[in-house]
Motif scaffolding. Structure first.
Motif, PDB file in Angstrom:
ATOM      1  N   SER A  44       0.842  -1.191   0.000  1.00  0.00           N
ATOM      2  CA  SER A  44       0.000   0.000   0.000  1.00  0.00           C
ATOM      3  C   SER A  44       0.879   1.244   0.000  1.00  0.00           C
ATOM      4  O   SER A  44       2.076   1.190   0.317  1.00  0.00           O
ATOM      5  CB  SER A  44      -0.909   0.030   1.230  1.00  0.00           C
ATOM      6  OG  SER A  44      -0.133   0.181   2.418  1.00  0.00           O
ATOM      7  N   LEU A  45       0.276   2.375  -0.350  1.00  0.00           N
ATOM      8  CA  LEU A  45       1.004   3.640  -0.279  1.00  0.00           C
ATOM      9  C   LEU A  45       1.343   3.976   1.167  1.00  0.00           C
ATOM     10  O   LEU A  45       2.402   4.543   1.448  1.00  0.00           O
ATOM     11  CB  LEU A  45       0.171   4.756  -0.913  1.00  0.00           C
ATOM     12  CG  LEU A  45       0.745   6.173  -0.825  1.00  0.00           C
ATOM     13  CD1 LEU A  45       2.139   6.251  -1.434  1.00  0.00           C
ATOM     14  CD2 LEU A  45      -0.192   7.178  -1.489  1.00  0.00           C
ATOM     15  N   LYS A  46       0.459   3.628   2.090  1.00  0.00           N
ATOM     16  CA  LYS A  46       0.751   3.857   3.506  1.00  0.00           C
ATOM     17  C   LYS A  46       2.037   3.155   3.923  1.00  0.00           C
ATOM     18  O   LYS A  46       2.841   3.701   4.690  1.00  0.00           O
ATOM     19  CB  LYS A  46      -0.416   3.369   4.367  1.00  0.00           C
ATOM     20  CG  LYS A  46      -1.661   4.249   4.307  1.00  0.00           C
ATOM     21  CD  LYS A  46      -2.742   3.731   5.247  1.00  0.00           C
ATOM     22  CE  LYS A  46      -3.967   4.638   5.223  1.00  0.00           C
ATOM     23  NZ  LYS A  46      -5.039   4.153   6.138  1.00  0.00           N
ATOM     24  N   ALA A  97      -2.137   2.720  -5.618  1.00  0.00           N
ATOM     25  CA  ALA A  97      -3.071   3.840  -5.436  1.00  0.00           C
ATOM     26  C   ALA A  97      -3.294   4.567  -6.755  1.00  0.00           C
ATOM     27  O   ALA A  97      -2.437   4.534  -7.641  1.00  0.00           O
ATOM     28  CB  ALA A  97      -2.527   4.823  -4.399  1.00  0.00           C
ATOM     29  N   PRO A 131      -7.272   1.748  -3.947  1.00  0.00           N
ATOM     30  CA  PRO A 131      -7.663   2.981  -3.249  1.00  0.00           C
ATOM     31  C   PRO A 131      -7.036   4.222  -3.883  1.00  0.00           C
ATOM     32  O   PRO A 131      -6.068   4.134  -4.650  1.00  0.00           O
ATOM     33  CB  PRO A 131      -7.114   2.764  -1.831  1.00  0.00           C
ATOM     34  CG  PRO A 131      -5.944   1.853  -2.028  1.00  0.00           C
ATOM     35  CD  PRO A 131      -6.323   0.934  -3.152  1.00  0.00           C
ATOM     36  N   GLU A 148      -7.334   8.409   0.033  1.00  0.00           N
ATOM     37  CA  GLU A 148      -7.746   7.373   0.982  1.00  0.00           C
ATOM     38  C   GLU A 148      -6.552   6.757   1.701  1.00  0.00           C
ATOM     39  O   GLU A 148      -6.708   6.123   2.748  1.00  0.00           O
ATOM     40  CB  GLU A 148      -8.494   6.250   0.260  1.00  0.00           C
ATOM     41  CG  GLU A 148      -9.864   6.617  -0.258  1.00  0.00           C
ATOM     42  CD  GLU A 148     -10.492   5.473  -1.021  1.00  0.00           C
ATOM     43  OE1 GLU A 148     -11.535   4.966  -0.566  1.00  0.00           O
ATOM     44  OE2 GLU A 148      -9.953   5.072  -2.078  1.00  0.00           O
ATOM     45  N   SER A 149      -5.378   6.951   1.135  1.00  0.00           N
ATOM     46  CA  SER A 149      -4.171   6.318   1.675  1.00  0.00           C
ATOM     47  C   SER A 149      -3.406   7.217   2.630  1.00  0.00           C
ATOM     48  O   SER A 149      -2.234   6.962   2.930  1.00  0.00           O
ATOM     49  CB  SER A 149      -3.253   5.902   0.520  1.00  0.00           C
ATOM     50  OG  SER A 149      -3.934   5.054  -0.391  1.00  0.00           O
TER      51      SER A 149
END
Length: 338
Positions: free
Chosen positions: A153-155, A237, A251, A255-256
């Protein structure tokens, strides 16, 4: 002397009277000529110039548009690819073309809003040298990662980058490209350090991301959709404010963890400055009819392009706001191309 002065005054008054009589007629003839020019438009094939070589994503937007516009106007609309200098060659060519509606350009956000901030000298003014016709639509970038990069994820990317600043690199299609600046916005918003690896072309960067030589890259969805489906790239993303209908499971950047983030590629049709307003209005009307057609929208949806449409005035306002936005991004990133 008195006789000469009298004659001079008499001739001046006569000349003013003649001008007063002829001016309405001249204006009327000018209006007739403009009306005749507009009514007969188009009188010959229309050139729709693309600021890239053939075979790219812009062709997928332009060619079906040209096909339908040809049917509506009763004249061929010929797509002409004119690559070079980040689209500067094509933009300058159209800016210098006759303002008669027979030469148009399908310009992207890069040519209109980014180039003026990125290059020290640009031989065109996006506002003064063009007559806006209509906005066509938008497509987001997709952040993809190498399958060998252990993030999902980007997170995770942001978290890892904060733990180990400068340890993550990303590819782009060149210094100052839309993909480069989209990542610079991520860096600025998230306050992280990523290493930029510029390539001369998108396919080379995509290849090295798949091989694990580079870890991340921003690309348009249509460019790598097949590689994502095959598991050769991991989607993290999209850069639009809402999720893409093509990849609804992915997402958005907002949202990230980066609220309000948006960086999309947009497409517009421009004519040379000075094109008669009646011709611009006619083009706007017919192009927007194409944009509203279901089959055109479906064709572009397959490439993750969301059709928009606009009035010429709306497009000009949007262009000005985008130029301000991207000038700040370019300045903050320090990107320059000379």
């Amino acid at each position: 002397m008195k006789t000469a002065h009298f004659l001079f005054c008499f001739l001046c008054r006569a000349l003013r009277s003649l001008i007063a009589l002829c001016l309405p007629f001249a204006l009327l003839m000018s209006s007739f000529n403009l009306a005749a020019q507009t009514d007969s438009y188009p009188r010959k094939p229309i050139r729709l110039v693309l600021p890239f070589p053939s075979g790219g994503g812009v062709d997928l937007v332009a060619r079906p548009l040209a096909e339908k516009l040809s049917e509506a106007l009763g004249q061929n609309v010929v797509v002409e690819n004119m690559g070079g200098g980040s689209g500067i060659v094509a933009m300058q060519h159209v800016a210098n073309s006759a303002p008669d509606g027979h030469t148009l350009i399908l310009a992207l956000s890069t040519q209109v809003a980014v180039n003026p901030a990125l290059f020290s000298k640009v031989p065109y003014d996006s506002i003064k040298d063009f007559s806006p016709v209509t906005l066509i639509g938008f497509t987001p970038y997709l952040l993809v990662a190498s399958p060998k990069f252990q993030v999902d994820s980007l997170k995770s990317v942001i978290s890892l980058s904060r733990e180990k600043p400068g340890s993550i690199n990303y590819a782009s299609s060149g210094n100052g490209s839309g993909a480069h600046l989209a990542m610079e916005m991520i860096k600025s918003d998230a306050q992280i350090d990523l290493v930029h690896v510029p390539y001369k072309a998108t396919p080379s960067g995509v290849r090295d991301v798949m091989a694990g030589e580079v870890q991340l890259m921003f690309v348009t969805i249509g460019t790598v959709r097949n590689q994502v489906k095959a598991g050769l790239l991991k989607p993290l993303a999209v850069t639009s404010l809402k999720r893409s209908g093509v990849m609804p499971q992915v997402p958005t950047v907002a949202e990230s963890g980066l609220p309000h983030y948006e960086s999309v590629v947009w497409y517009s049709v421009l004519a040379p400055a000075g094109t008669p307003s009646a011709i611009v209005s006619k083009l706007n009307l017919e192009i927007n009819k194409v944009l509203k057609s279901q089959d055109y929208q479906q064709r572009l949806a397959q490439e993750a392009v969301e059709v928009s449409g606009s009035s010429p005035e709306q497009l000009q306002t949007f262009m000005k706001s985008e130029m301000i936005k991207w000038a700040k991004v370019v300045k903050d990133s320090g990107a320059k191309v000379d």
